[in-house]
Design an enzyme around this catalytic site. Structure first.
Site, short mmCIF file in Angstrom:
data_model
loop_
_atom_site.label_atom_id
_atom_site.label_comp_id
_atom_site.label_asym_id
_atom_site.label_seq_id
_atom_site.Cartn_x
_atom_site.Cartn_y
_atom_site.Cartn_z
N HIS A 50 0.93 -1.29 -0.15
CA HIS A 50 -0.11 0.00 0.05
C HIS A 50 0.91 1.37 0.02
CE1 HIS A 50 -3.81 1.97 1.36
NE2 HIS A 50 -2.96 2.94 1.24
N HIS A 80 0.94 5.32 -1.86
CA HIS A 80 0.48 6.53 -2.66
C HIS A 80 1.58 7.05 -3.54
CE1 HIS A 80 -3.41 6.58 -0.94
NE2 HIS A 80 -3.01 5.85 0.04
N GLN A 139 -10.03 9.58 -3.88
CA GLN A 139 -9.68 10.02 -2.66
C GLN A 139 -10.84 10.81 -2.26
OE1 GLN A 139 -6.23 10.56 -0.44
NE2 GLN A 139 -8.48 10.68 0.33
N HIS A 198 -9.89 1.90 0.95
CA HIS A 198 -9.42 2.48 2.17
C HIS A 198 -10.77 2.25 3.01
CE1 HIS A 198 -5.93 4.03 0.08
NE2 HIS A 198 -5.63 4.84 1.13
N GLU A 226 -10.68 4.46 8.01
CA GLU A 226 -9.83 4.84 8.59
C GLU A 226 -9.96 6.10 9.29
OE1 GLU A 226 -7.04 6.62 5.50
OE2 GLU A 226 -5.16 6.30 6.79
N ASP A 239 2.28 3.28 2.75
CA ASP A 239 1.33 4.23 2.66
C ASP A 239 1.93 5.78 2.18
OD1 ASP A 239 -1.30 4.94 2.71
OD2 ASP A 239 -1.44 5.44 4.79
N1 17E Z 1 -5.22 8.98 1.52
C1 17E Z 1 -6.28 8.72 2.41
O1 17E Z 1 -7.47 8.42 2.49
N2 17E Z 1 -5.60 7.81 3.80
C2 17E Z 1 -4.38 7.80 3.74
N3 17E Z 1 -3.78 7.39 4.91
C3 17E Z 1 -3.53 8.43 2.74
C4 17E Z 1 -4.05 9.02 1.66
C5 17E Z 1 -1.93 8.39 2.77
FE FE2 Z 2 -3.57 4.86 1.94
#
Ligand code: 17E
Ligand code: FE2
Length: 423
Positions: free
Chosen positions: A63, A65, A158, A216, A219, A315
């Site tokens: 994982h 970006h 995103q 995702h 989170e 990440d």
């Molecule tokens: N975007 C997101 O939604 N969560 C993350 N941990 C990162 C980007 C790095």
């Molecule tokens: Fe991520």
């Protein structure tokens, strides 16, 4: 068996499933592993004496970006340290993206990773911008680097699939353009209902276009964020479990135990993959807490105890969410040992598997992964005796072999004492 090969590794000790074998010679020709035996009586163009060093299948980055990597501080620093300020900063930075900009940073990051033994990478590409520049750039990079590193690209919305007009269409467009994996962010959709709807849409697209899934998921430190159960239910009903990954799932750290253990039973049955990113979530989460302050990590140890496939990722490498990071997966494993209290002997070894074999399972690499006769020769030599020592010392990856050829070599640092230190 031929009597001359291109690369011959003498007396390396193979690590498989966390345990280390007796020294062996490994012969490589035509890009493949031709033989593994205690002593091979053959010659080679390149012969390396490993003197008992560890030979491992490469690290797998589950994982990252790459589109935002190496942009820390642009256009401003993340002062609150939260995920949401990071998303806002990235939205600002996205306005000035060009194909060249993304490609240059992604390539630099991949080189940083490959030089440290990572030869398989799954990267998210933000598909929230009308230009689709991050996705187009990473697809070009995927092609440009394919002779030495395998890049999987996730179409990652995103800003949410249903939060703005056009996002849902762009996600599908990304699959038509060739993204390997469908992504999503249900906990950041405007409502819980939109979050659930987004998960259903992701599964529909994955089925329609025959792609993997990496979402995702949850989170956030909100104990009510429960999209993981929706992902698991869809995986079970559609029998897609091994093709499905839920990333981050940090809300699991806040769920009550009764709910968490019921859910883990369903997860084991499904059986989906989980990716934890300890460097990032230890810093992003818990920001709305005073004390006691939550760690904000998913339940790596308990998931592993339930037999669920867990792998680990970086990440971020120096981006709006995390200003540190150097692409060293041994550092990530070490952080998992700390943050998830994986300190038992078998647990530290398990953390090594989470950056190698388990990651290969998450990425669905199948027979393409592993140091075995007949397989493509992708491997690395570590200055370490076993998995635990590799994590203890953040061992130097001395030699990286990709597709049968030496790709990168690194000389371990050497200390010379300038005074008598024996007393
Ligand atoms: N975007 C997101 O939604 N969560 C993350 N941990 C990162 C980007 C790095
Ligand atoms: Fe991520």
């Amino acid at each position: 068996m031929v009597d001359s090969v291109s690369v011959l590794l003498r007396q390396g000790r193979l690590i498989t499933a966390g345990s280390v074998g007796e020294p062996v010679d490994i012969a490589i020709a035509d890009g493949k592993i031709q033989a593994i035996a205690p002593h091979l009586n053959i010659t080679a163009e390149t012969e390396l004496d490993l003197a008992g060093r560890l030979v491992s299948p490469p690290f797998v980055e589950s994982h990252i970006h790459l589109d935002s990597a190496l942009t820390a501080g642009q256009p401003r620093w993340n002062q609150s340290g939260t995920l949401f300020e990071g998303i806002d900063i990235w939205r600002e930075r996205k306005q000035s993206l060009t194909l060249e900009d993304v490609k240059t940073r992604a390539l630099a990051t991949l080189k940083l990773q490959a030089s440290q033994g990572t030869l398989f990478v799954r990267s998210h590409a933000d598909v929230s911008e009308p230009s689709l520049i991050p996705l187009k750039a990473l697809l070009e990079v995927r092609e440009a680097v394919k002779d030495w590193i395998t890049l999987q690209v996730v179409a990652f919305p995103q800003d949410g699939i249903y939060s703005a007009p056009g996002n849902a269409e762009r996600l599908e467009e990304a699959l038509k353009l060739g993204a390997d994996v469908v992504g999503g962010i249900p906990h950041y959709e405007l409502t819980r209902e939109d979050g659930v709807k987004s998960v259903h849409r992701i599964f529909d697209l994955a089925e329609q276009y025959d792609r993997l899934i990496d979402i995702h998921c949850d989170e956030i430190d909100d104990d009510q964020s429960r999209f993981l159960e929706v992902v698991v239910a869809e995986a079970l009903r559609r029998r897609m479990g091994d093709r499905v990954t839920a990333s981050h799932t940090t809300a699991m750290g806040s769920y009550n135990n009764a709910y968490a253990f019921k859910l883990m039973g369903f997860m084991a049955r499904s059986p989906i993959n989980i990716v934890a990113n300890p460097l990032i979530n230890l810093t992003l989460q818990g920001r709305t807490d005073t004390y006691p302050k939550r760690r904000g990590l998913t339940r790596v140890k308990e998931l592993w105890q339930q037999g669920i496939n867990v792998s680990l990722g970086n990440d971020c490498i120096q981006d709006p969410w995390y200003s540190l990071g150097s692409g060293n997966l041994l550092e990530v494993a070490s952080m998992a040992v700390h943050g998830c209290q994986m300190t038992g002997r078998d647990q530290v070894r398990a953390c090594y598997q989470m950056i190698t074999e388990n990651g290969a399972k998450t990425l669905h690499l199948g027979k393409h992964y592993g140091v075995e006769v007949g397989k493509t020769a992708n491997l690395m030599v570590l200055e370490a005796t076993d998995a635990i020592a590799a994590i203890q010392y953040r061992a130097t990856v001395c030699t990286v072999i990709s597709r049968g050829k030496v790709l990168a070599t690194t000389t371990p640092a050497q200390t010379t004492w300038q005074r008598d230190a024996s007393a």
